[in-house]
Design a protein around this motif. Structure first.
Motif, short mmCIF file in Angstrom:
data_model
loop_
_atom_site.label_atom_id
_atom_site.label_comp_id
_atom_site.label_asym_id
_atom_site.label_seq_id
_atom_site.Cartn_x
_atom_site.Cartn_y
_atom_site.Cartn_z
N THR A 45 0.95 -1.09 0.05
CA THR A 45 0.03 -0.09 -0.02
C THR A 45 1.15 1.09 -0.10
O THR A 45 0.73 2.30 -0.61
CB THR A 45 -0.87 0.09 1.35
OG1 THR A 45 -1.50 -1.15 0.97
CG2 THR A 45 -1.86 1.33 1.29
N ALA A 49 0.94 4.02 -3.05
CA ALA A 49 0.67 5.36 -2.83
C ALA A 49 1.53 6.07 -3.28
O ALA A 49 1.54 7.34 -3.81
CB ALA A 49 0.64 5.55 -1.23
N LEU A 50 3.10 5.83 -3.26
CA LEU A 50 4.30 6.56 -3.57
C LEU A 50 4.12 6.65 -5.27
O LEU A 50 4.33 7.80 -5.81
CB LEU A 50 5.54 6.10 -3.16
CG LEU A 50 5.66 6.34 -1.67
CD1 LEU A 50 6.94 5.57 -1.40
CD2 LEU A 50 5.92 7.70 -1.03
N GLY A 52 1.67 6.20 -7.19
CA GLY A 52 0.61 7.05 -7.58
C GLY A 52 0.66 8.34 -7.57
O GLY A 52 0.16 9.32 -8.35
N SER A 53 1.41 8.92 -6.26
CA SER A 53 1.43 10.28 -6.33
C SER A 53 2.36 10.82 -7.27
O SER A 53 2.27 11.96 -7.78
CB SER A 53 1.99 10.44 -5.05
OG SER A 53 3.10 9.95 -4.68
N LEU A 54 3.31 10.25 -7.72
CA LEU A 54 4.38 10.35 -8.77
C LEU A 54 3.54 10.35 -10.13
O LEU A 54 3.80 11.25 -10.79
CB LEU A 54 5.63 9.24 -8.80
CG LEU A 54 6.69 9.51 -7.87
CD1 LEU A 54 7.70 8.32 -8.07
CD2 LEU A 54 7.00 10.78 -7.99
N ILE A 56 0.51 10.82 -10.63
CA ILE A 56 -0.53 12.12 -10.55
C ILE A 56 0.04 13.27 -10.68
O ILE A 56 -0.42 14.55 -11.25
CB ILE A 56 -1.59 11.91 -9.31
CG1 ILE A 56 -2.54 10.66 -9.72
CG2 ILE A 56 -2.14 13.32 -9.18
CD1 ILE A 56 -3.57 10.30 -8.31
N GLY A 57 1.39 13.30 -10.05
CA GLY A 57 1.92 14.66 -9.75
C GLY A 57 2.89 15.08 -10.94
O GLY A 57 3.20 16.17 -11.29
#
Length: 78
Positions: A45, A49-50, A52-54, A56-57
């Protein structure tokens, strides 16, 4: 009176380096299958999350090429 090698305020502190206990700590309990699966799920998880943040960012961090061309066209019309 004899001199000690180190200046220690209490004699038992100077002898603490040589003291060894004959009491062994209890063996560690084996992790159950549920605990191991929970650790893997938590790690997965966090990694997701890491990533996914990359994902999206990254668009927000990249420069917009159309904005650069619009700016240069506006400056040419002066």
């Amino acid at each position: 009176m004899f001199r000690r090698r180190e200046s220690v305020p209490f004699a038992f502190l100077a002898e603490a380096d040589t003291f060894r206990s004959n009491v062994a700590p209890p063996p560690r309990e084996r992790s159950s299958v549920g605990q191991i699966a929970g650790r893997w799920l938590l790690g997965l998880t966090i990694v997701a999350a890491l990533v996914g943040s990359l994902v999206i960012g990254m668009p927000a961090l990249s420069q917009d090429q159309s904005a650069l061309t619009q700016q240069s066209q506006a400056s040419e019309g002066r």
